[in-house]
Design an enzyme around this catalytic site. Structure first.
Site, PDB file in Angstrom:
ATOM      1  N   GLY A   1       0.822  -1.198   0.000  1.00  0.00           N
ATOM      2  CA  GLY A   1       0.000   0.000   0.000  1.00  0.00           C
ATOM      3  C   GLY A   1       0.858   1.250   0.000  1.00  0.00           C
ATOM      4  O   GLY A   1       2.059   1.212   0.277  1.00  0.00           O
ATOM      5  N   CYS A   2       0.228   2.365  -0.313  1.00  0.00           N
ATOM      6  CA  CYS A   2       0.965   3.620  -0.444  1.00  0.00           C
ATOM      7  C   CYS A   2       1.480   4.109   0.910  1.00  0.00           C
ATOM      8  O   CYS A   2       2.676   4.381   1.067  1.00  0.00           O
ATOM      9  CB  CYS A   2       0.090   4.663  -1.122  1.00  0.00           C
TER      10      CYS A   2
END
Lengths: 335, 335, 335, 335
Positions: free
Chosen positions: A155-156
């Site tokens: 994920g970011c």
């Protein structure tokens, strides 16, 4: 040449990845797919993103059973930029067809299936596959990605946070039983490309959300190996993430020890330490595949502040996926 | 005290007007209404706009038949910040109940009912009422608003454009058979408060729209009394309009003649001419009820450029509506 | 390999060009220069632009006489991203040393030296050289760039405007004795990288400037071959230009004739016509080397609106300079 | 009527306060002053801020000795929106003339003069006066402001932080020997109205600054009565502050206890608690005099997150100064 299809190519991360693959010397874009009943099916990608004209001119195809079979026959790998549950549902057939799968969703980031109902709102349909997936945080786990057919692209927020925190954890610098406090701000592209009131330009203004319950908190904790307090915010900009992290360090920790911990990135062409006194800005990394890091120590109070900036669509999604693809297939990494 | 209800109070213009009425010494807010099946019905307005906490604490009520009857019994006037066709449908009952109606939509801005199917997409349900309405461009038509029960509050682009152009038209300055070229940029609030992909922060970036066919073109032409070319644009900001207007003027036109034409606004507290060499910025008027004007003449080429800036939600909607209300009911204008 | 130095590399256009050259397979970056007394002399470029870390790691050197001599000895060409008068003063020595010069300033865009005192505020120091320069609007004048040692890279507004207007002019579509009206909005990077109150984030908001007197007006008129009215604006964004152009066309002009005029860009990989009904956004081209065009005709009023979008730092400066360099040296154009 | 002059009226806080005073029924604006050699001396304030046209039409006067004497003769109070050292130097003469002084700078916020060389870069010229000043955090110290002639209007970050933290401190909720972590983001207006590269629109993008050494850290600690970690950030917007605060609370702390701590603001018309599940946005308070608060407790980990939003120019400067003025002079508070 390695052929890669992108499923979920109409979204910001999927379209960004399509462009990176199309521009990548060792890769061929094997097709762009959207869900079968999407209104975008049949449109060229450049109708949604006119800046793609002449760069990616392929159409978006509806992912019918027939299209999926064709994709499986023609491609070496597939990138999933789809909803978490869609990814989780598609993977078995893709693996069975022998494809390598690069899942940009959160559908395969945990070994522990119990996280899904709590943080993702669904029972994972294929929990056994979770055990086969590797976590594609390439700067730390590149060695695991060659032999694995299912790669969970991080994920970011976890990418920004883990790149900052893992060197410190590894060096044993955190004071025991304290929790690093991660405050992060993401551009609105992180919310996806769909009609919603909360992404209306007039409604967007810096604000926290998902406080003390965001699904990226267990992801960070899993790969850091300790609890954190993670508070995400929505910022009034399109791309990029800034994570500002406050840690209690062991009494007596020195600047030299921290500098040494971050030496792990020496020679990296993707993770860069800024010179002392400089701090990263979100726009320094917008559009780039870099992670910029900076830190400062208050050695009297044993407080360390680390800042980490990435482009959420690039190092936080598409360019990290490209790194995973290139490492997996043995190509030189270039994005 | 005059009591005014706002129908369509959940939108940007309606909520702004509610706040102005609540802060206005001579007015009482007679209720806030949304359509009966709106998901916002029952919520306090401050739930949608937390900055209203302590300023407007009334709830949004669904506009049932009963609520409408109650409103008619209690109020002196009603402001309609509703869709064009909703306004057009509501007005007869409101007038019959004796209320003064201030319609912020485009439902009553034309005498010529034929404009509706072409530019608004519907046949006007009560064309006879169009003949009873007055156009509330207060700086030009204040004298008509006292005796009239149905006031069509002007559109945002027409307000900015007409305040710039009407003095020149009146002074006979335009070269014959030429069309002033109006390029205008509006903030995203002009698109309304609803979930739409085209107002997603990541999708918004300066662009023209409605080229050679926007419904504000006939409105400007009607009240200017001559054809124009009007090209609206969406800008990457929340509030405000800048209209930049290029005109061919009669050969020999002097700066003194133009200055004289604009003297009509001398003494106005809402329309201000900037000193020569200054040009208005959108943010000079954001949140204010002013219109700022500036101009420059190229007397060799007989070209005149005029710029006009307003806040689309204020002088282009709510504060002009407030001026209409105060003039109509004989209160001192203050907003 | 062709070696190119960049003088004025600390500014937005110069730094962007440095990055493009560094990433270009056929080119080598021959050095980055700033004025001798610049405070940035001696700093790595990546200190000013941290996103350049690992991309361009060269230092900025002060342009002493000795540095200039060294540059002349080592490079095949030099790009000038300097003030107009600095460019005009440097060129003779550079040409004498046999270098090819690519001037991104306005110092060599006119044959007529009389334009300089009027529009640039100085007498041109070497007016004879103006006659030797070619105008690097590559999509129209590529054939002139191979044999010429002094190439004037076009201005940003002229690039956007001329790419839209030249096909129409060539096709004889404009109504006689009318002037196309160009309204254009530029991002703030067009104002350069220096401490100024008018580029302070709090002071920036959409506004016209340089009305009826901007130096890009004679540049557009020179290369279009007819007068225009050009009104530039400053917009609240970093990069990009949108030009919206309104023209009176000859009575009876058809859509087919206009489409035919724009067929000149068929096959171009830099200038793209959008499908009918689509209009370019500034962010569609931010960071890219494209020009996006769209148009609409009102055949009853004989009015044509054309919109043109470029990135002011790319197609309006650095990427067009790169195209000039590659064409001049016979490399495949790629940016 | 109470007459108040503003010194430093060309800046964002000073101009905002001038507008508030001009609009305030009980106050008269007694003059606008800038430093004697300012280029703005002699200009009407509305030349700098065209939105002030018709609202504040006074000129900015250079603060000569004569002007200062005149001001002292005519005014009841003076607001200082000047540099810290300028404020510190001006105060003795103003007090001697019998005026009440409202200092928006940091020149009188500490009893401990030792803070000035460390955090402000100068020795305080009149340390004895520090002991006479009261801290104008009106929601907590209103009772001290009536009898005091020198009021130090709080800083923007301290206002946002203290309004969130003081109720918790007072209730004894913090876990011992832990430090609340304050991450705050301010709009660019906080950096003042002057030509600087770091406020250039193209250079601004979310970033930390002043890490582990900002002068607002001791201010927060002084009035909270305990250490904190404070990390300010610059955001890409004009006005407003969001502070997100993470605290370790005593094990067993309940939501009811926290709700009770915040009940201190019940009835306040300036400090508002949002309903559970809502979080403040910066633009909710831009232009308003409110402080919006929200919180969430993780009772398993004993972690509390509180968010606080104010307009840095209003509650963080001008509107809080106005509250101080009104309280001091016994007028009803209204801004």
């Amino acid at each position: 040449m390695t052929t890669i299809a992108v499923i979920g190519a109409s979204g910001y991360a999927g379209a960004t990845l399509a462009k990176l693959i199309a521009s990548s010397p060792a890769l061929t874009l094997g097709g762009l797919y959207v869900s079968e009943n999407s209104l975008d099916a049949g449109k060229p990608l450049s109708q949604l993103y006119p800046g793609m004209l002449g760069v990616v001119d392929l159409p978006l195809q509806g992912l019918s059973a027939q299209a999926l079979a064709g994709l499986c026959a023609q491609c070496d790998g597939v990138a999933l930029a789809t909803e978490h549950l869609v990814s989780a549902s598609l993977v078995p057939q893709l693996l069975q067809a022998g494809l390598s799968v690069f899942d940009l969703s959160g559908g395969h980031r945990f070994k522990d299936a119990a996280i899904y109902p709590t943080y993702y709102g669904f029972e994972h349909p294929h929990p056994a596959l979770l055990l086969e997936a590797e976590y594609g945080l390439v700067d730390w786990y590149a060695h695991t990605l060659k032999g694995c057919k299912l790669i969970a692209v991080p994920g970011c927020y976890p990418t920004a946070s883990l790149l900052a925190l893992k060197p410190l954890k590894q060096a044993g610098i955190f004071q025991e039983s304290t929790m690093p406090v991660i405050n992060a701000v993401s551009g609105v592209s992180g919310a996806g490309r769909k009609a919603q009131l909360n992404t209306h330009l007039c409604e967007v203004s810096l604000t926290p959300y998902g406080v003390l319950g965001h699904r990226h908190q267990p992801e960070i904790e899993t790969y850091l190996g300790q609890p954190v307090v993670f508070t995400p915010h929505l910022g009034n900009f399109k791309r990029g993430i800034l994570a500002t992290i406050t840690c209690q360090v062991k009494p007596g920790t020195t600047e030299a020890e921290i500098a040494e911990a971050f030496e792990i990135y020496q020679g990296s062409d993707k993770v860069k330490l800024l010179p002392a006194g400089s701090w990263p800005k979100v726009d320094d990394v917008a559009g780039s595949d870099l992670c910029l890091l900076a830190w400062k120590l208050d050695s009297q109070r044993n407080v360390l502040v680390v800042a980490s900036a990435i482009d959420n669509l690039m190092k936080g999604a598409a360019s990290q996926a490209l790194e995973c693809i290139n490492i997996h297939f043995g190509h030189e990494v270039y994005s």
